[in-house]
Motif scaffolding. Structure first.
Motif, PDB file in Angstrom:
ATOM      1  N   GLY A 280       0.845  -1.192   0.000  1.00 13.05           N
ATOM      2  CA  GLY A 280       0.000   0.000   0.000  1.00 13.05           C
ATOM      3  C   GLY A 280       0.876   1.235   0.000  1.00 13.05           C
ATOM      4  O   GLY A 280       1.909   1.273  -0.649  1.00 13.05           O
ATOM      5  N   GLY A 281       0.470   2.249   0.759  1.00 18.78           N
ATOM      6  CA  GLY A 281       1.266   3.464   0.826  1.00 18.78           C
ATOM      7  C   GLY A 281       0.496   4.590   1.475  1.00 18.78           C
ATOM      8  O   GLY A 281      -0.632   4.412   1.951  1.00 18.78           O
ATOM      9  N   ASN A 282       1.115   5.761   1.509  1.00 21.46           N
ATOM     10  CA  ASN A 282       0.510   6.915   2.172  1.00 21.46           C
ATOM     11  C   ASN A 282       0.272   8.089   1.222  1.00 21.46           C
ATOM     12  O   ASN A 282       0.006   9.206   1.659  1.00 21.46           O
ATOM     13  CB  ASN A 282       1.395   7.373   3.333  1.00 21.46           C
ATOM     14  N   GLY A 283       0.368   7.834  -0.087  1.00 24.45           N
ATOM     15  CA  GLY A 283       0.231   8.916  -1.055  1.00 24.45           C
ATOM     16  C   GLY A 283       1.550   9.558  -1.422  1.00 24.45           C
ATOM     17  O   GLY A 283       1.673  10.183  -2.472  1.00 24.45           O
ATOM     18  N   ARG A 284       2.526   9.399  -0.562  1.00 27.87           N
ATOM     19  CA  ARG A 284       3.870   9.932  -0.839  1.00 27.87           C
ATOM     20  C   ARG A 284       4.839   8.798  -1.159  1.00 27.87           C
ATOM     21  O   ARG A 284       5.659   8.921  -2.071  1.00 27.87           O
ATOM     22  CB  ARG A 284       4.360  10.724   0.372  1.00 27.87           C
ATOM     23  N   SER A 285       4.736   7.707  -0.405  1.00 25.97           N
ATOM     24  CA  SER A 285       5.607   6.555  -0.602  1.00 25.97           C
ATOM     25  C   SER A 285       4.760   5.298  -0.709  1.00 25.97           C
ATOM     26  O   SER A 285       3.733   5.165  -0.028  1.00 25.97           O
ATOM     27  CB  SER A 285       6.579   6.395   0.577  1.00 25.97           C
ATOM     28  N   ALA A 286       5.205   4.377  -1.557  1.00 26.67           N
ATOM     29  CA  ALA A 286       4.593   3.056  -1.622  1.00 26.67           C
ATOM     30  C   ALA A 286       5.399   2.121  -0.725  1.00 26.67           C
ATOM     31  O   ALA A 286       6.634   2.159  -0.725  1.00 26.67           O
ATOM     32  CB  ALA A 286       4.582   2.542  -3.056  1.00 26.67           C
TER      33      ALA A 286
END
Length: 707
Positions: A280-286
C-alpha cells in the motif's frame, strides 16, 4: 485500587456493538451470550472476579436518550453481584453511539455523559468504568480508514472522532463520580508500535507519536507545548476543548493495554519482499505494511513486555493488559496467553505497577478477521466454544482457571514456542538454528499406515509446533518401544487403513494403557459405519448401522477402544480429500470431465472432508481434552455429482450432465455437538486456491501451492 499481592487474571467478552453502513452488529448476540444468563456462572467457575462487561449505550437507549430498556442489564448486574464478580462497565465499545448521534457529532460527548449518569444511578455499586473502549483505534477505523460508521476518511473527521470520545470519557466520569466518588477509570487502547526502514522513518515516527494521543489527551498532556496541538487546532478542534482536557480531570486510574500479535507493524518500501496483499502506501511513498514480529532485525524489540515498559515509563500509572487474545489454533492461543502473562509478570518484577492480564473473548468472536465489515460467520473460540448445544470449555478455560487461582499453568503444547518465536516466522528465508532442548518436549504419538493421512497430520502438527512421533505398520510389533518416552496424547489413524492388521490390532491395548497413564487418546474412523437407512444425515446419537464387513470391523474396533478407554475421543469423518490425499471418487469424476471422458459416480449423499481442516479441528479437540463420539465433517453435504459440479465450475470446466438418477442412500454426517468445521463450499474454494490442480493431467499429485 491498591496494587494486588500478585498479578490478577481478569476476564472480558467480545460485546462490540458497531455500526457498518445502516446495520448495527452486536457481538453479544452473535456469540449467543445475550441469551445465556448462565454464562456468568461459567465465568465465575473459572475463578475470574473482575470482568469487563457491556452496559452499552446502543443496547440500553437505542431510540432516544431517555428511553431506556434495563431488563437485560438488570438481570446480569444482579447475577454479577451475587457471584462476587466486579464489573468494569463498558459504555461504548467500538461504536458510534445510537442512530441519533455519531462519532463526529459535537453533541456526542454530552449525550454519552447522559447515558453514563443513568447507568451510575441504576447501578451505584459499580466502581470501575471504561466509558469508551480504544478511542484512538475506533477513530482510525471509523474516520481515517472508513471501515465503520460514519465511514469517513480524513484528518478532520479522525481528530473530531478522537476528541469527541476523549471528552465523552471526561464528562462521563464526571457524571459517574457525582453518584460514586470512588469510581475509577480503566482506559483501554491498542499501543502497537510501528517500525520501518530508514527511508520510511518519517511515517513510522508519525504513527508512533499518534499512538499515544488518546492517553495524552486524557492525562492532560496536550497542552500548548504538545507537538500535536497545532495539528488538532488546524483540523477544527477548539482551544476550549483541548484546555478542558488539559486540566487532567480524566486521568486514567488504570492504563489498559490491548495488545495483539498484529498490533506492531513494519514498513518497508521494498515491495517485492512481501505478499501483495500487504502492499500500500501513504500517497507519498509506496510500501508494504507487515507484522513486525516477522522481521528478523526486530527480534527482541516486539511483544507485550516492551510495550508495557513504554507505557509505564511514559505515564507511571497502574497498568493492566485489558485484552489478551489470539485468533489462531488452540495450541497457539494457549501459548499467547501464557506469553502475555509471563511478560506482565516480568515487567511487574522490574518495578512497574502491572495489575492484571485480561483473558479476552471468553465466548469467542465473529467476523473479526474482516473487522466486522463482512458477514461470513467466521468464528474464533475463546475459553468457551459456543458452537454446540451449550458453551464448551476449551484448553483456554483450563489455563484461565489455573492462572486465576495459582498464577501458573502447564500443558504439553507449552513445551514448544508459539509461531511468533519460531524461526519459520520470518519473511526472508532464515538459516534455522537447531538446538538440542534441555528437556525433550512432550509429544503426540501418531499411529497410521504411513500414507497421506498420517503424513498430513504430521505436517500440520509440525506447522503448529506440536512435537510428535510417527508409528507405521512396520512398528506394530514394537509399539512399546516406539512409544518411549510416554506420549501425552495418542492419535490413532490405523482405523482408516484396516488392511494393516498388525498395527490395528495392537491399538486397543494402547488405548487401555493410555487410560491408566492419563494420556489422551483419539481414534479416527472414516466412511463405512453407516448404511444410509435413515434417509437423512447421521448424528452422534443415531448410532452406526454398518452392514458391509469392512464397516462392521471398523465399528467393532471403535467400540472396543471406547470400552477399554471411556475417556477416548472417537472421531468419525467422511471421505477425505486434500493436497496429500487424492483417493477420492469426486477427483476421478472431475479429471474425467476435464479430459472429455465419461463421468461415473456413486448415487449417494456424502460428507467429503478437507484433510487440513480435519487435522486442525482434531488437534484443537485433542488439546481441549474432548471425549466421546464426535462427527467431524463440513456443513453442506451433497451427492458426488453435486460436488463434482461445484468443483468443475470453480475450475472453469463444463458442468457434468445431471444424469445420476435416483439417490440410493444418504451416508452423510451431521453433528449434535456443535459444527466446528467450515462449510463445504469454503473447503472446496480453499482446496482449489491452495493446490492449484491441473485436472487435465491424469494422476497429477496435488500439493499445496502456498502455506
Amino acid at each position: 485500587m491498591g496494587r494486588p499481592d500478585r498479578l490478577e487474571l481478569w476476564g472480558g467478552l467480545e460485546a462490540t456493538i458497531v455500526r457498518v453502513g445502516e446495520r448495527f452488529r452486536d457481538q453479544a448476540r452473535e456469540t449467543g451470550h445475550r441469551e445465556r444468563l448462565e454464562d456468568l456462572d461459567r465465568i465465575a467457575a473459572l475463578g475470574i472476579r473482575t470482568l469487563r462487561y457491556p452496559f452499552l449505550w446502543e443496547s440500553i437507549a437505542p431510540d432516544a436518550p431517555d428511553c431506556c430498556d434495563w431488563g437485560w442489564h438488570d438481570a446480569r448486574a444482579g447475577r454479577l453481584r451475587k457471584l462476587g464478580i466486579r464489573p468494569i462497565a463498558g459504555l461504548v465499545h467500538h461504536g458510534s453511539g445510537p442512530a441519533y448521534t455519531s462519532l463526529v457529532d459535537t453533541a456526542f460527548p454530552e449525550l454519552l455523559a447522559r447515558h453514563a449518569a443513568q447507568v451510575a444511578r441504576r447501578y451505584p455499586w459499580i466502581d470501575l468504568y471504561t466509558p469508551v473502549n480504544e478511542p484512538l483505534t475506533t477513530a482510525r477505523f471509523s474516520c481515517l480508514y472508513g471501515h465503520w460508521y460514519p465511514h469517513q476518511r480524513g484528518d478532520a473527521a479522525f481528530f473530531r472522532a478522537l476528541v469527541n470520545q476523549c471528552r465523552a470519557t471526561l464528562l462521563a466520569m464526571r457524571e459517574i463520580r457525582r453518584v460514586n466518588p470512588d469510581a475509577a477509570l480503566v482506559q483501554t487502547e491498542d499501543l502497537g508500535k510501528t517500525f520501518s526502514t530508514p527511508a520510511l522513518a518519517y511515517q513510522a515516527e508519525l504513527e508512533n507519536q499518534r499512538r499515544w494521543l488518546s492517553f495524552d489527551l486524557l492525562f492532560g498532556r496536550v497542552d500548548r507545548r504538545h507537538p500535536w496541538r497545532p495539528l488538532l487546532l488546524a483540523n477544527g478542534i477548539t482551544e476550549r476543548e483541548l484546555d478542558e482536557l488539559a486540566e487532567g480531570e480524566a486521568k486514567p486510574d488504570i492504563v489498559g493495554i490491548n495488545h495483539y500479535l498484529t498490533s506492531e507493524r513494519y514498513l518497508d518500501e521494498r515491495l517485492r519482499r512481501y505478499p501483495e496483499h500487504f502492499r500500500g502506501g501513504n500517497g507519498r511513498s509506496a510500501y508494504a505494511d507487515v507484522e513486525a514480529v516477522r522481521i528478523r532485525a526486530l527480534d527482541g524489540e516486539t511483544g507485550p513486555a516492551p510495550r508495557l515498559r513504554e507505557a509505564w515509563e511514559r505515564y507511571r500509572a497502574p497498568i493492566a493488559v485489558t485484552e489478551a487474545h489470539h485468533g489462531c489454533s488452540r495450541d497457539e492461543q494457549v501459548r499467547w496467553l501464557l506469553d502475555v502473562w509471563r511478560a506482565a509478570e516480568t515487567v511487574r518484577d522490574e518495578g512497574a505497577d502491572v495489575r492484571a492480564v485480561t483473558v479476552w473473548s471468553l465466548f469467542g468472536a465473529v467476523d473479526w478477521n474482516s473487522l466486522l465489515t463482512r458477514e461470513t460467520g467466521f468464528y474464533e473460540p475463546g475459553p468457551f466454544d459456543v458452537r454446540g448445544p451449550s458453551p464448551r470449555p476449551t484448553a483456554l478455560a483450563a489455563a484461565a482457571t489455573a492462572l486465576a487461582t495459582t498464577g501458573r499453568f502447564d500443558h504439553p503444547v507449552l513445551d514448544s514456542p508459539g509461531w511468533w518465536r519460531r524461526e519459520t516466522r520470518f519473511y526472508k528465508p532464515a538459516v534455522i538454528r537447531r538446538e538440542r532442548a534441555a528437556n525433550a518436549p512432550r509429544c503426540v504419538l501418531i499411529l497410521g499406515d504411513g500414507g497421506p493421512v498420517q503424513d498430513a497430520m504430521s505436517r500440520i502438527a509440525s506447522e503448529r509446533g506440536l512435537a510428535h512421533s510417527l508409528v507405521g505398520p512396520a512398528d506394530g510389533g514394537r509399539l512399546e518401544a516406539a512409544a518411549e518416552p510416554p506420549p501425552w496424547a495418542i492419535l490413532d489413524l490405523a482405523g482408516l487403513a484396516p488392511r494393516h492388521g498388525s498395527l490395528a490390532h495392537a491399538v486397543p491395548d494402547l488405548a487401555w494403557r493410555a487410560r491408566h497413564s492419563g494420556a489422551r487418546f483419539v481414534t479416527v474412523t472414516g466412511p463405512g459405519l453407516f448404511a444410509g437407512r435413515l434417509g437423512r444425515p447421521y448424528g452422534e446419537s443415531d448410532g452406526a448401522d454398518a452392514v458391509d464387513p469392512v464397516g462392521r470391523r471398523a465399528l467393532a474396533r471403535e467400540q472396543q477402544i471406547r470400552r477399554l478407554n471411556p475417556n477416548a475421543l472417537a472421531i468419525r469423518t467422511g471421505p477425505l480429500f486434500g493436497p496429500w490425499h487424492q483417493d477420492n471418487a469426486v477427483f476421478d469424476a472431475v479429471r474425467s470431465l476435464a479430459s472429455g471422458g465419461p463421468v461415473a459416480w456413486a448415487a449417494e449423499i456424502v460428507s467429503p472432508t478437507y484433510l487440513p481442516d480435519l487435522a486442525h479441528a482434531l488437534f484443537d479437540l485433542l488439546i481441549d481434552g474432548d471425549e466421546g463420539i464426535r462427527h467431524l465433517a463440513h456443513a453442506g453435504a451433497a451427492s458426488w455429482a453435486e460436488i463434482a459440479c461445484r468443483l468443475a465450475a470453480r475450475a472453469g470446466l463444463q458442468n457434468p450432465p445431471q444424469r445420476e438418477g435416483p439417490l440410493l442412500r444418504d451416508v452423510s454426517l451431521a453433528t449434535e455437538r456443535g459444527q466446528i468445521m467450515p462449510p463445504l463450499d469454503s473447503a472446496l474454494d480453499r482446496f482449489l486456491r491452495d493446490c492449484e490442480p491441473d485436472w487435465r493431467v491424469p494422476d497429477q499429485p496435488l500439493r499445496l501451492a502456498v502455506g
